[in-house]
Design a protein around this motif. Sequence first.
Motif, short mmCIF file in Angstrom:
data_model
loop_
_atom_site.label_atom_id
_atom_site.label_comp_id
_atom_site.label_asym_id
_atom_site.label_seq_id
_atom_site.Cartn_x
_atom_site.Cartn_y
_atom_site.Cartn_z
N GLU A 104 16.69 7.82 40.75
CA GLU A 104 17.93 8.30 41.37
C GLU A 104 19.16 7.80 40.62
OE1 GLU A 104 20.18 8.00 45.73
OE2 GLU A 104 18.26 6.99 45.36
N SER A 105 19.15 6.55 40.21
CA SER A 105 20.29 6.01 39.47
C SER A 105 20.50 6.72 38.14
CB SER A 105 20.10 4.51 39.25
OG SER A 105 18.95 4.26 38.45
N ASN A 106 19.40 7.06 37.46
CA ASN A 106 19.53 7.75 36.18
C ASN A 106 19.93 9.22 36.35
OD1 ASN A 106 18.53 6.00 33.72
ND2 ASN A 106 17.24 5.44 35.46
N VAL A 107 19.53 9.84 37.46
CA VAL A 107 19.95 11.22 37.72
C VAL A 107 21.47 11.27 37.90
CG1 VAL A 107 19.85 13.07 39.44
CG2 VAL A 107 17.75 12.02 38.63
N LYS A 108 22.02 10.30 38.56
CA LYS A 108 23.47 10.26 38.72
C LYS A 108 24.18 10.09 37.38
CE LYS A 108 23.32 8.46 43.44
NZ LYS A 108 23.68 7.32 44.34
N GLU A 109 23.61 9.26 36.51
CA GLU A 109 24.19 9.09 35.18
C GLU A 109 24.13 10.39 34.39
OE1 GLU A 109 25.71 6.54 33.77
OE2 GLU A 109 25.56 5.26 35.55
N VAL A 110 23.02 11.12 34.53
CA VAL A 110 22.88 12.39 33.81
C VAL A 110 23.90 13.41 34.31
CG1 VAL A 110 21.33 14.35 33.48
CG2 VAL A 110 20.48 12.04 33.18
N LEU A 111 24.13 13.46 35.60
CA LEU A 111 25.12 14.40 36.14
C LEU A 111 26.52 14.09 35.62
CD1 LEU A 111 23.95 14.87 39.85
CD2 LEU A 111 23.72 16.45 37.94
N GLN A 112 26.85 12.82 35.48
CA GLN A 112 28.15 12.46 34.91
C GLN A 112 28.27 12.91 33.47
OE1 GLN A 112 28.72 8.27 35.52
NE2 GLN A 112 28.76 8.43 37.77
N ARG A 113 27.18 12.77 32.72
CA ARG A 113 27.21 13.21 31.32
C ARG A 113 27.29 14.73 31.21
NH1 ARG A 113 22.39 10.12 28.23
NH2 ARG A 113 23.35 11.28 26.50
N VAL A 114 26.64 15.42 32.13
CA VAL A 114 26.71 16.89 32.12
C VAL A 114 28.12 17.35 32.48
CG1 VAL A 114 25.87 18.98 33.25
CG2 VAL A 114 24.27 17.21 32.57
N ASP A 115 28.73 16.73 33.48
CA ASP A 115 30.10 17.10 33.86
C ASP A 115 31.09 16.78 32.75
OD1 ASP A 115 29.12 18.00 36.27
OD2 ASP A 115 29.49 16.08 37.30
N ALA A 116 30.77 15.74 31.96
CA ALA A 116 31.64 15.38 30.84
C ALA A 116 31.45 16.30 29.64
CB ALA A 116 31.40 13.93 30.43
N SER A 117 30.50 17.21 29.72
CA SER A 117 30.22 18.19 28.65
C SER A 117 29.94 17.51 27.31
CB SER A 117 31.40 19.16 28.50
OG SER A 117 31.61 19.88 29.68
N GLU A 118 28.98 16.60 27.34
CA GLU A 118 28.58 15.95 26.10
C GLU A 118 27.86 16.94 25.19
OE1 GLU A 118 26.37 12.43 26.71
OE2 GLU A 118 27.96 11.40 27.84
N PRO A 119 27.98 16.78 23.88
CA PRO A 119 27.32 17.74 22.97
C PRO A 119 25.80 17.73 23.06
CG PRO A 119 28.26 15.90 21.75
CD PRO A 119 28.76 15.77 23.15
N VAL A 120 25.23 16.65 23.57
CA VAL A 120 23.77 16.58 23.68
C VAL A 120 23.25 17.62 24.67
CG1 VAL A 120 21.83 15.06 24.21
CG2 VAL A 120 23.87 14.13 23.13
#
Length: 680
Positions: free
Chosen positions: A520-536
């Motif tokens: 759950e903690s890592n899913v939240k981190e992934v959502l933040q990275r997706v919202d930040a539109s990282e190139p990855v």
Amino acid sequence: MSSRALRRLKGNPRGQEALQAADPELETGEEEEETQTEPAKNTSRKAKRNKKQKNICNIYELINEAENETDKNREAEAPAEEEHAESKLDPDNHEKKEKSDNGETEKQEETQETEKSSVSVKASKKKKKKKNKKTTAGDAQEEGCTDDIDSILETIENQTGLSYQNEGSRNADTRPVLYVEHRNLNPETELKRYFGARAVLGDQRPRQRQRQFHRSTWMTTLKNTWPRFSKPGISMSLLETKDGVQYFTFEHSREYQQVQFKFLEAVESMDPNNIVLLLQMNPYHIDSLLQLSDVCRIQDDQEMAKDLIERALYSFECASHPVFSLTSGTSRLDYLRPENRAFYLSLYKHMMFLERRGCPRTALEYCKLILSFDPDNDPLCMLLLLDFLSLRSREYSFLIRIYEEWEAHRNLSQLPNFAYSVGLCYYFLSQQEDLPAAECAQKQQMADRFLQNALLMFPSVLMPLLEICAVEPDAAVSSHAFFGPRTQIGQPPALNELVALFVGRSHSLWKDPAVMLWLESNVKEVLQRVDASEPVVEEYEKKRKLRYQSAPRSIHRHVILSEIKEATAALPLEVTAQPVMGFDPLPPLDSVVSYTRPERANRVATDESTLSLFLRSLLPNFNLQGGVRPEEDLEVARAGRQLNQEVNRLMGAMRDMLANIQFQEPPREDNPERDDEEWD
């Protein structure tokens, strides 16, 4: 008279008096020996030997001392004779001389005793020094021998590519990744580790003493309930050797080929009883054992199904080549040959029985064994199963090692199972209590990094995984477009198959509450990275669209063998439409066939139904052997069309007649109570 003269009169030979005077302990030893010859009830032979060893420490010292004493006596023999002559002339002077001589002899005896003690001490010191020198020389020789042995083993490994097992961790790292240990192929070793030897063996030990000698095997052992073993007609031959790798193949004799043809006829009859009859005549026919094992497993007879697979493995191992090795990792078997496929399938099904039995470590060893026979092609896709067995058996170091060594040339990170399992493996390592805090923190960071990359690359895994684990996702997660149903619908069908296979097999490893909190903690981190539109995020999305367009035939074969409902439902129609045989599921299209089945004589191969054959038999030009002659094709076709029209008219008339039929109720009498009374 002197004492020497008295001894001469008694008849004692020369030299013995010197021995007796020099070593009084010898006299006591002789006296004790005489006393020991008498029968004694409470003494034993060991006690007698100990007494003798106490009295006489070193016989060779006594012999040397006796020789020295005899030489001294011979030198003193001449003056003794002169004294004897003088004693006859002057007895008074002789008595005085005897007294003085007796005093001198006592002093000499005392000095001799002191000299003996000093000599014995010096001798013991010299012996100790010699022993120390010998031990140091022996240690040096042993070190030299071990160095020589290590150098010899290294040269052998470089020449043949073989590796040898040692208990040290240093040697464990130098072994190949797919190294197989013989003791781990036996499930009893794992069960003994869990429950103890007494609980596993039970009453098997006395039975083994009465058992007759049979060939020693590593995978299975001959059971008393099995039929008497005789060579079924399978043999193994060495094809070639390249770069230290040996290529083998199984071969069938002519008698075995005839049995194989009968087996194919029994399969076409769709009657398992025909396979049972064939096994009664040939109890070690491989394909019959595999097919009947599937029938027993479907009928929930798991023990009989497992026993049939073990019988097939025993037959294969008895037919193996003397050079064929299960553990070296240098033996190869080509899956394109039908004779070798049965061995692959027997190992796979035996591995699955071991995993269901609760022996994941043994199952992992068989998984490595199957992969080592053809690591480049991997015909059964054992890499889709290797991570699950490694995590279940807690072989975390092996999983990380094979990922690091094979990632460069096999792209293991592009498989959903490895992408998620490596992160979970690092998480389990970070939770170990014996590791220092700094190392645990490092493992935790590695686990977070791998899991976040897996969620970014394969976001369609999260929702099915939470659903099968009976966990309700957060509203922010379920409503987000990145993890929503859009990603599952838009991904390629081959990726759907891989995701369904991973979720259906490994979901039990993620049910732990601590693992769910970490996820759950890592899913939240992934959502933040997706919202930040990282190139990855965009890069991984392009990879998903370009890759996974169509799955190879080996993955379909693995899904069929796994029997996971979620994965089999994702199979394409082209695979589910064709018949799948348990003894050879989805054979390769480019198989290397060594012998073919002969065509059956007087066989009518037609695709027509029974009704069409009956109607064709009514025609005057019908021929059972060859059908219709080619010169009469037009007439037959015209007559057939007329017959079809007439049949259709007849069927239409029957439909109308059945539709117009009306069933009328029988007339009822006015007094219904009378009927009830009659029935009563």
